[in-house]
Design a protein around this motif. Structure first.
Motif, PDB file in Angstrom:
ATOM      1  N   VAL B  51      -3.963  16.573  48.232  1.00  0.00           N
ATOM      2  CA  VAL B  51      -4.864  17.108  47.221  1.00  0.00           C
ATOM      3  C   VAL B  51      -6.130  16.254  47.091  1.00  0.00           C
ATOM      4  N   PRO B  73     -11.305  16.039  45.667  1.00  0.00           N
ATOM      5  CA  PRO B  73     -10.289  17.033  45.299  1.00  0.00           C
ATOM      6  C   PRO B  73     -10.886  18.407  44.999  1.00  0.00           C
ATOM      7  N   ARG B  74     -12.041  18.407  44.314  1.00  0.00           N
ATOM      8  CA  ARG B  74     -12.567  19.707  43.883  1.00  0.00           C
ATOM      9  C   ARG B  74     -13.098  20.532  45.047  1.00  0.00           C
ATOM     10  N   LEU B  78      -7.470  23.436  46.223  1.00  0.00           N
ATOM     11  CA  LEU B  78      -6.018  23.453  46.106  1.00  0.00           C
ATOM     12  C   LEU B  78      -5.668  23.450  44.625  1.00  0.00           C
ATOM     13  N   MET B  80      -2.790  22.323  41.774  1.00  0.00           N
ATOM     14  CA  MET B  80      -1.660  21.390  41.684  1.00  0.00           C
ATOM     15  C   MET B  80      -1.009  21.472  40.310  1.00  0.00           C
ATOM     16  N   PHE B  82       1.277  19.199  37.910  1.00  0.00           N
ATOM     17  CA  PHE B  82       1.680  17.805  37.802  1.00  0.00           C
ATOM     18  C   PHE B  82       3.061  17.674  37.173  1.00  0.00           C
ATOM     19  N   LEU B  87      -1.675  19.093  30.709  1.00  0.00           N
ATOM     20  CA  LEU B  87      -2.450  20.147  30.061  1.00  0.00           C
ATOM     21  C   LEU B  87      -3.556  19.504  29.234  1.00  0.00           C
ATOM     22  N   PHE B  99      -9.739  27.131  32.396  1.00  0.00           N
ATOM     23  CA  PHE B  99     -10.537  25.942  32.727  1.00  0.00           C
ATOM     24  C   PHE B  99     -11.067  25.931  34.164  1.00  0.00           C
ATOM     25  N   PRO B 100     -10.194  26.121  35.171  1.00  0.00           N
ATOM     26  CA  PRO B 100     -10.732  26.098  36.540  1.00  0.00           C
ATOM     27  C   PRO B 100     -11.741  27.215  36.806  1.00  0.00           C
ATOM     28  N   LEU B 103     -15.103  26.259  35.341  1.00  0.00           N
ATOM     29  CA  LEU B 103     -15.777  25.276  36.191  1.00  0.00           C
ATOM     30  C   LEU B 103     -16.392  25.961  37.399  1.00  0.00           C
ATOM     31  N   ARG B 147      -2.456  27.722  35.133  1.00  0.00           N
ATOM     32  CA  ARG B 147      -3.713  27.102  35.520  1.00  0.00           C
ATOM     33  C   ARG B 147      -3.837  27.058  37.040  1.00  0.00           C
ATOM     34  N   ARG B 151      -6.502  30.638  39.873  1.00  0.00           N
ATOM     35  CA  ARG B 151      -7.541  30.486  40.893  1.00  0.00           C
ATOM     36  C   ARG B 151      -7.054  31.086  42.196  1.00  0.00           C
TER      37      ARG B 151
END
Lengths: 281, 408
Positions: B51, B73-74, B78, B80, B82, B87, B99-100, B103, B147, B151
């Motif tokens: 990642v 990472p961004r 990918l 992920m 955790f 959160l 959130f993603p 962004l 989350r 995406r």
């Protein structure tokens, strides 16, 4: 039950004693501010103004009508807010770096910050006075903002880095995986979570700047930058040999109002347990 | 969608400690691969290198034909999940899932649709306005997954996602993850230390030990053809039994007596020309001789049963034995590798529920010797392995050599 009741009575009595101890001077200042000048000169020992001694809101009107005073209030609010803002921003960035990054000299930065905080303020006034006069910062807003900032930064950095350390690192990593740049992760995840710390630091900084007298009186000479505590000491009425005590009292009361407002606003933001639920505890 | 290729990945930490050692794993597009091993085996580190949260010391990480070693990472696209969910506590469930997308600059209607469809898949609709702090563990877990699925990520990465849930919920979420992965058909890498999760979820499972890849194979291949002692001991519950064994011709001398093994196994075992080997037999390949159909092939022996645990459908019988020091030492090392504690050497035998064997009985036990494995006690290598059905075993012979050197 009885035991419980007596405990409660004890608590209330204790609280009242502490309140009296703390607030009596404040109450007395308020009492003074409502008495007329003559009543004070003649000696007026009562808490409430005696008949004919009361001045009503006259003192307040006089104080607020005073240009010098209005200017000092403006200076104080401006200087304190700017110093607070800058100090909090710099401290936030510095504390984040200290909490998250491993860089050489990290210990040194923290120790230096403490060392600065330990310096007696008075010992620096002389050199600062000379320096500011040479550089041209004497009797200006930046001339006060800079020392306020440097003296509040250490405390702010230490407070904030403690807060940052408590924020789970995974949150930031999650944000990065979700597509955030480091800066976005900082702004959208870390700063909101560190808000209680940010506001704590802000209150402390604002207090320091607002209450400061030593710098205020030594590094200013005119009402261009003179803050309230210093201005109050220069506050002389019509008769220089007869200090207008009731006017000063009214001024003192007025000058505490902004700080009460600020504390009430900021205090609401200081909520504990903001990070609960982020990770399995 | 994309494949993930790890080529000779090495991770060395600042103090020179190699957490991941020359690991090569190919994850095909849409495949569900599990990284499993005891704590400290480097599985999480490997995932974090995929990642991009850990730097790769050497080797190549290729995601969908693109080398990503140096990408942030961004930029790897990918998703992920955790271990502790991570959160955002200041955001509602809705905003956490969104959130993603925010962004990525997804706007109003599209964002809302995507978030709602993700929350529907995960049955989070009624919790959308709540904060993570007010949710139960299972709900938080689902938000974390929401989350990830909201995406259009190239792959999912799970870092021990179920280890914080209680046993019942873990079972439910396990099937939920499996269903979700099948439905979305997305490449998934899943880290766990739990061999049940590994066996039930994965298309293929990579077993790691102290940074070395031990074997990469399907769950069935791992179970029936473990490449070495470590894999054999790690996969399966209750674990495989390891007994000192001496092979002479087609007969194997075990602590309880001599049994016959098929000729091909005997031949393979004799190629190392060692007197003392370790025999590995799974508990279910034993049986109470009185309930076994006499037509089945196998050998029997008599042994004193120490303890019996009767579970209804089956029973576990424990039979203690003495092992010679060479074997004992190897077994103790194995237990340490498996995060266990070396207790007494005992045989665990799974008996049919109908078996009447009681504690203290001198029982006649049948063993299916065709399923027996024989291991080299020094290298741990499985001598009787069927290499065609064992997936990938990196440097099958050399692996043992490396280990032997380590032990010195």
């Amino acid at each position: 039950m009885r035991n419980n009741a007596s405990t409660r009575v004890g608590t209330v009595i204790g609280a009242i004693l502490i309140l009296i101890w703390c607030l009596l001077p404040v109450a007395w200042i308020i009492s003074l501010s409502f008495k007329s000048q003559t009543a004070i000169t003649n000696g007026s020992p009562g808490f409430f103004p005696a008949d004919g001694d009361g001045a009503g809101w006259q003192n307040y009107q006089d104080v607020l009508a005073n240009d010098q005073f209005r200017r000092a209030i403006f200076n104080s609010i401006g200087i304190s807010l700017i110093a607070t803002l800058l100090s909090v921003i710099i401290a936030t960035l510095a504390a984040y770096a200290i909490a998250r990054l491993d860089f050489p000299g990290k210990k040194l930065v923290l120790t230096m910050a403490l060392a600065i905080a330990m310096f007696p303020v008075v010992s620096l006034v002389g050199p600062l006075f000379d320096m500011w006069r040479t550089i041209g910062l004497y009797d200006t807003w930046p001339g006060l903002i800079i020392p306020y900032m440097s003296f509040t930064l250490p405390l702010a950095i230490w407070t904030l880095s403690a807060f940052f350390r408590e924020i789970p690192w995974e949150l930031e990593q999650a944000a990065q995986v979700d597509g955030a740049t480091s800066w976005q992760a900082f702004r959208k995840v870390i700063v909101p979570l560190a808000a209680p710390g940010v506001f704590t630091a802000a209150i402390l900084t604002f207090f320091f700047a607002w209450n400061d007298f030593v710098f205020g009186i030594s590094l200013t000479s005119t009402e261009r930058a003179r803050p309230i505590p210093a201005a109050l000491s220069f506050f002389v009425g019509a008769d220089p040999f007869n200090r207008p005590a009731s006017l000063l009292a009214a001024g003192a009361v007025v000058s505490t109002i902004p700080i009460i407002i600020i504390v009430l606003i900021f205090q609401r933001k200081i909520v504990a347990g903001l990070t609960s639920g982020a990770v399995k505890g | 969608m994309a494949s993930i290729e790890m080529k000779n990945i090495v991770k060395k930490y600042g103090d020179g400690f190699p957490a991941v050692n020359n690991v090569s794993i190919d994850v095909a597009d849409g495949e569900f691969v599990i990284l499993v091993g005891p704590s400290g085996c480097g599985k999480s580190t490997l995932l974090r290198m995929i990642v991009g949260l850990e730097d790769i010391t050497s080797g190549e990480m290729v995601i969908g034909e693109k080398k990503v070693n140096d990408l942030a990472p961004r930029d790897r696209n990918l998703a992920m999940v955790f271990q502790n969910y991570a959160l955002y506590p200041h955001l509602t469930v809705y905003e956490n899932i969104a959130f993603p997308l925010r962004l990525a600059g997804t706007d109003g209607k599209e964002l809302d649709e995507k978030v709602r469809s993700a929350s529907k898949t995960l049955e989070l609709d009624e919790h959308l306005d709540r904060k993570p702090g007010n949710l139960s563990g299972g709900q938080r877990q689902r938000v974390a997954m929401g989350r990830a699925i909201v995406r259009d990520a190239d792959a999912f990465l799970f870092d021990e996602p179920l280890s914080n849930l209680d046993a019942k919920l873990r079972g439910q979420m396990r099937s939920e993850i499996s269903r979700l992965q099948k439905k979305l058909g997305i490449t998934t890498v899943y880290v766990t230390h739990d061999q049940t999760e590994a066996m039930t979820l994965g298309d293929r499972v990579a077993v790691l030990k102290r940074g070395f890849l031990q074997q990469l194979a399907s769950p069935r291949e791992l179970y029936t053809n473990p490449g070495n002692l470590f894999v054999a001991g790690f996969i399966g519950s209750p674990p495989m039994n390891f007994l000192p064994a001496t092979v002479k011709g087609n007969s194997v001398k075990l602590p309880f007596g001599t049994v016959e093994i098929p000729e091909d196994k005997a031949k393979k075992a004799s190629r190392k020309k060692k007197d003392l080997l370790i025999a590995g037999i799974r508990p279910e390949h034993f049986e109470d001789a009185s309930v076994v159909d006499p037509s089945k092939k196998g050998s029997t022996f008599r042994a004193q049963v120490d303890v019996v645990e009767w579970l209804g459908n089956e029973a576990y019988a424990y039979i203690p034995f003495e092992a010679p020091p060479e074997v004992q030492k190897q077994l103790e090392q194995l237990e340490r590798d498996l995060d266990g504690e070396s207790l007494r050497t005992q045989l665990v035998v799974s008996l049919d529920g109908a078996s009447m064997v009681k504690e203290g009985d001198d029982a006649e036990i049948w063993v299916d010797t065709s399923k027996m494995h024989l291991f080299d006690p020094e290298t741990g290598e499985n001598l009787t392995i069927d290499l065609d059905n064992a997936g990938e075993i990196p440097n099958h012979d050399e692996a043992g050599v490396v280990e032997a050197q380590e032990a010195v």
